[in-house]
Scaffold this motif. Sequence first.
Motif, PDB file in Angstrom:
ATOM      1  N   GLN A 164       0.672  -1.547   0.020  1.00  0.00           N
ATOM      2  CA  GLN A 164       0.284   0.466  -0.007  1.00  0.00           C
ATOM      3  C   GLN A 164       0.821   1.515   0.319  1.00  0.00           C
ATOM      4  OE1 GLN A 164      -2.569  -0.433   3.306  1.00  0.00           O
ATOM      5  NE2 GLN A 164      -3.718  -2.344   2.572  1.00  0.00           N
ATOM      6  N   ARG A 165       1.787   1.515   0.810  1.00  0.00           N
ATOM      7  CA  ARG A 165       3.187   2.250   0.526  1.00  0.00           C
ATOM      8  C   ARG A 165       3.527   2.123  -0.658  1.00  0.00           C
ATOM      9  NH1 ARG A 165       7.910   1.851   4.218  1.00  0.00           N
ATOM     10  NH2 ARG A 165       8.221   3.329   3.331  1.00  0.00           N
ATOM     11  N   VAL A 166       4.231   1.401  -1.530  1.00  0.00           N
ATOM     12  CA  VAL A 166       4.511   1.499  -2.622  1.00  0.00           C
ATOM     13  C   VAL A 166       3.363   2.664  -3.485  1.00  0.00           C
ATOM     14  CG1 VAL A 166       4.686  -0.042  -4.933  1.00  0.00           C
ATOM     15  CG2 VAL A 166       5.433  -0.492  -2.766  1.00  0.00           C
ATOM     16  N   LEU A 167       1.678   2.077  -3.422  1.00  0.00           N
ATOM     17  CA  LEU A 167       0.991   2.825  -4.106  1.00  0.00           C
ATOM     18  C   LEU A 167       0.532   4.363  -4.237  1.00  0.00           C
ATOM     19  CD1 LEU A 167      -1.803   2.754  -5.953  1.00  0.00           C
ATOM     20  CD2 LEU A 167      -2.904   1.644  -3.831  1.00  0.00           C
ATOM     21  N   TYR A 168       0.936   4.272  -2.267  1.00  0.00           N
ATOM     22  CA  TYR A 168       1.059   5.659  -2.470  1.00  0.00           C
ATOM     23  C   TYR A 168       1.920   6.726  -3.167  1.00  0.00           C
ATOM     24  CZ  TYR A 168      -3.244   5.459   1.113  1.00  0.00           C
ATOM     25  OH  TYR A 168      -4.580   5.834   1.370  1.00  0.00           O
ATOM     26  N   ALA A 169       3.026   5.881  -3.060  1.00  0.00           N
ATOM     27  CA  ALA A 169       3.985   6.340  -3.290  1.00  0.00           C
ATOM     28  C   ALA A 169       4.010   6.361  -4.926  1.00  0.00           C
ATOM     29  CB  ALA A 169       5.472   5.830  -2.801  1.00  0.00           C
ATOM     30  N   HIS A 170       3.854   5.665  -5.697  1.00  0.00           N
ATOM     31  CA  HIS A 170       3.609   5.839  -6.618  1.00  0.00           C
ATOM     32  C   HIS A 170       2.785   7.143  -7.297  1.00  0.00           C
ATOM     33  CE1 HIS A 170       3.327   4.016 -11.167  1.00  0.00           C
ATOM     34  NE2 HIS A 170       1.893   4.329 -11.015  1.00  0.00           N
ATOM     35  N   HIS A 172       1.729   9.966  -6.058  1.00  0.00           N
ATOM     36  CA  HIS A 172       2.079  10.885  -5.170  1.00  0.00           C
ATOM     37  C   HIS A 172       3.534  10.695  -6.365  1.00  0.00           C
ATOM     38  CE1 HIS A 172       0.142  12.663  -1.668  1.00  0.00           C
ATOM     39  NE2 HIS A 172       0.348  10.654  -1.076  1.00  0.00           N
ATOM     40  N   SER A 173       4.173  10.637  -6.708  1.00  0.00           N
ATOM     41  CA  SER A 173       5.029  10.981  -7.374  1.00  0.00           C
ATOM     42  C   SER A 173       4.887  11.452  -8.905  1.00  0.00           C
ATOM     43  CB  SER A 173       5.833   9.923  -8.170  1.00  0.00           C
ATOM     44  OG  SER A 173       6.247  10.159  -9.254  1.00  0.00           O
ATOM     45  N   HIS A 174       3.258  10.772  -8.693  1.00  0.00           N
ATOM     46  CA  HIS A 174       2.446  11.491 -10.520  1.00  0.00           C
ATOM     47  C   HIS A 174       1.851  12.818  -9.852  1.00  0.00           C
ATOM     48  CE1 HIS A 174       2.331   7.829 -12.853  1.00  0.00           C
ATOM     49  NE2 HIS A 174       0.982   7.075 -12.318  1.00  0.00           N
ATOM     50  N   LEU A 175       1.500  13.412  -8.975  1.00  0.00           N
ATOM     51  CA  LEU A 175       0.932  14.700  -8.553  1.00  0.00           C
ATOM     52  C   LEU A 175       1.694  15.699  -8.213  1.00  0.00           C
ATOM     53  CD1 LEU A 175      -1.711  14.075  -5.734  1.00  0.00           C
ATOM     54  CD2 LEU A 175      -2.133  14.311  -8.162  1.00  0.00           C
ATOM     55  N   ARG A 176       3.252  14.745  -7.744  1.00  0.00           N
ATOM     56  CA  ARG A 176       4.516  15.940  -7.648  1.00  0.00           C
ATOM     57  C   ARG A 176       5.015  16.161  -8.533  1.00  0.00           C
ATOM     58  NH1 ARG A 176       6.758  13.199  -3.783  1.00  0.00           N
ATOM     59  NH2 ARG A 176       8.620  11.714  -5.874  1.00  0.00           N
ATOM     60  N   HIS A 177       5.247  15.478  -9.712  1.00  0.00           N
ATOM     61  CA  HIS A 177       5.867  15.874 -11.159  1.00  0.00           C
ATOM     62  C   HIS A 177       5.263  15.880 -11.791  1.00  0.00           C
ATOM     63  CE1 HIS A 177       9.982  14.768  -8.783  1.00  0.00           C
ATOM     64  NE2 HIS A 177       9.214  12.913  -8.854  1.00  0.00           N
ATOM     65  N   ARG A 178       4.457  16.168 -11.848  1.00  0.00           N
ATOM     66  CA  ARG A 178       3.191  16.846 -12.513  1.00  0.00           C
ATOM     67  C   ARG A 178       2.891  15.436 -14.116  1.00  0.00           C
ATOM     68  NH1 ARG A 178      -0.264  20.003 -10.296  1.00  0.00           N
ATOM     69  NH2 ARG A 178       0.538  21.178  -8.553  1.00  0.00           N
ATOM     70  N   GLU A 208       4.950   5.808 -15.317  1.00  0.00           N
ATOM     71  CA  GLU A 208       4.542   5.295 -14.961  1.00  0.00           C
ATOM     72  C   GLU A 208       5.633   4.384 -13.955  1.00  0.00           C
ATOM     73  OE1 GLU A 208       1.561   4.426 -13.304  1.00  0.00           O
ATOM     74  OE2 GLU A 208       0.573   5.565 -15.424  1.00  0.00           O
ATOM     75  N   ARG A 209       6.722   4.288 -15.385  1.00  0.00           N
ATOM     76  CA  ARG A 209       8.134   3.663 -14.673  1.00  0.00           C
ATOM     77  C   ARG A 209       8.503   5.013 -13.763  1.00  0.00           C
ATOM     78  NH1 ARG A 209      10.766   0.600 -13.716  1.00  0.00           N
ATOM     79  NH2 ARG A 209      12.997   0.935 -14.877  1.00  0.00           N
ATOM     80  N   TRP A 210       8.545   5.941 -14.339  1.00  0.00           N
ATOM     81  CA  TRP A 210       9.615   7.272 -13.483  1.00  0.00           C
ATOM     82  C   TRP A 210       8.427   7.190 -11.856  1.00  0.00           C
ATOM     83  CZ3 TRP A 210       8.810  12.493 -15.541  1.00  0.00           C
ATOM     84  CH2 TRP A 210       9.645  13.377 -14.131  1.00  0.00           C
ATOM     85  N   ALA A 211       7.324   6.973 -12.051  1.00  0.00           N
ATOM     86  CA  ALA A 211       6.854   6.892 -10.032  1.00  0.00           C
ATOM     87  C   ALA A 211       6.906   5.554  -9.933  1.00  0.00           C
ATOM     88  CB  ALA A 211       5.069   7.216 -10.937  1.00  0.00           C
ATOM     89  N   ASP A 212       7.471   4.368 -10.753  1.00  0.00           N
ATOM     90  CA  ASP A 212       8.059   3.242  -9.610  1.00  0.00           C
ATOM     91  C   ASP A 212       8.743   3.064  -9.057  1.00  0.00           C
ATOM     92  OD1 ASP A 212       5.691   1.505 -11.222  1.00  0.00           O
ATOM     93  OD2 ASP A 212       6.474   0.720 -12.549  1.00  0.00           O
TER      94      ASP A 212
END
Lengths: 315, 147
Positions: A164-170, A172-178, A208-212
Amino acid sequence: MTIVVTGVVVAVAASLVLPITARHAGRRLPPAALVPLLTATALTAAACLGFMLCALALAVAARENPLAATGHWSPTILRHLLPVPTALGLTAGIIVGVLAGSAAWRVLTTSRALLHAEHLARNLPPQGSTVIDDEIPDAYTLAGIQGRIVITTAMLRALRPEEQRVLYAHEHSHLRHRHHLYLQLTRIAATANPLLRPLVAIVRHGIERWADEDAVRAVGNRRTVAAAIARAGLARARAQRTNAATPRLALGGADHGTADRVAALLATPSQPHPRIAFAMMGLLLVALLTSLATTALTVHTTFERAEQHTLISTH
Amino acid sequence: MPERDAPDDDATVTAASGGRRDRGALEAAVLALFADTAEALTVSEVQARLGGTSAYTTVMTTLARLHRKGALNRQRRGKAFAYTVAAPPQAVEDAIVARRMRELLEGRTDRGEVLTRFVAELDPTDEQLLTRILHQLDHRNQPPDQP
């Protein structure tokens, strides 16, 4: 004439080579470097092609009377310095008109979608992520000024706590980096220059890879991230079989994005020649910019000469 | 007449209620109304409580849609249906948010790309592959004494 035609050739060639280079670079560059580089190159390639086609059309249009008179250009000089055949200029004009029109339409629909997303986001609770009670495992990030993460209870149930932490981090990365902006800009570039269309899927996979990779940094374990993605994908696939109402993405099926992401996470992160990949992308960018600059300069001086000559001859 | 509550289709709904935005607003209004009452309401009762601003058919299709989505239950009362709320208000809101998001996602990848999903669709080959990988990962991540 030759310089503009060369410009068109450079723009077309670069647009054809770019997706191939991107696939090569995709295996060697970190996604956080690849995606912005690809987006920038795509936009340059689109601008380049558009400019060259405009120059061809202008060379023909400017020697016809209403425009020639307004700009005080000598049709004879123009015909001599930029001997673009009328048919070529007209064709270029029609193509650039259609492409610019569809690109403008794309900009409009994208802005509208962003506004719609913003409106939706404002209706959601103000915190960054919303958990909704739903039996279909799903999770997504909604783009916008604030952006929102939406996760269903079924998705949370399907994952282990560290996943679940992976999911949130992924997300949040989408949001943070727009990330959506890169995808949207590449899509606009690909509308203005259809040769760039394969780049859209590459950028979509890239974000997606970036967020991963950001999720890997957050949880500190590549295998946990891989397991989270695999489990989420399988849970969704299972729900799809049992529940006919599960929404399907139009682009689904054809892409192997999820499996590729898992494979990329589990592969030993060996990036043998990132410099070559950087150099290739850089070379394309430089070629495009050089051709853009020289053509712009040539066209500019040509028109200046045509104008000066008219002024001298009228005195 | 039972056929007054015949299944609606989205085209009629949109035409009757003047667009998606109105439709969402009407759904919200109807749900708010049901949240405040424990009794079962027929279409004309709901229409009356909404202040009569919406057409009968519009209210009817809205109720039928909310029923189909699982937000409302309905029973036959005489010639018409009477509706009651099926779930607590928060769950209903959640269902509506979920549905709006899905509307944004479904078949609209072409229209702005404002949603990025955690996992994409899997084809059967990918599913098999991922099942195998996950099995290996789970096996490796567990202590050796567990199966």
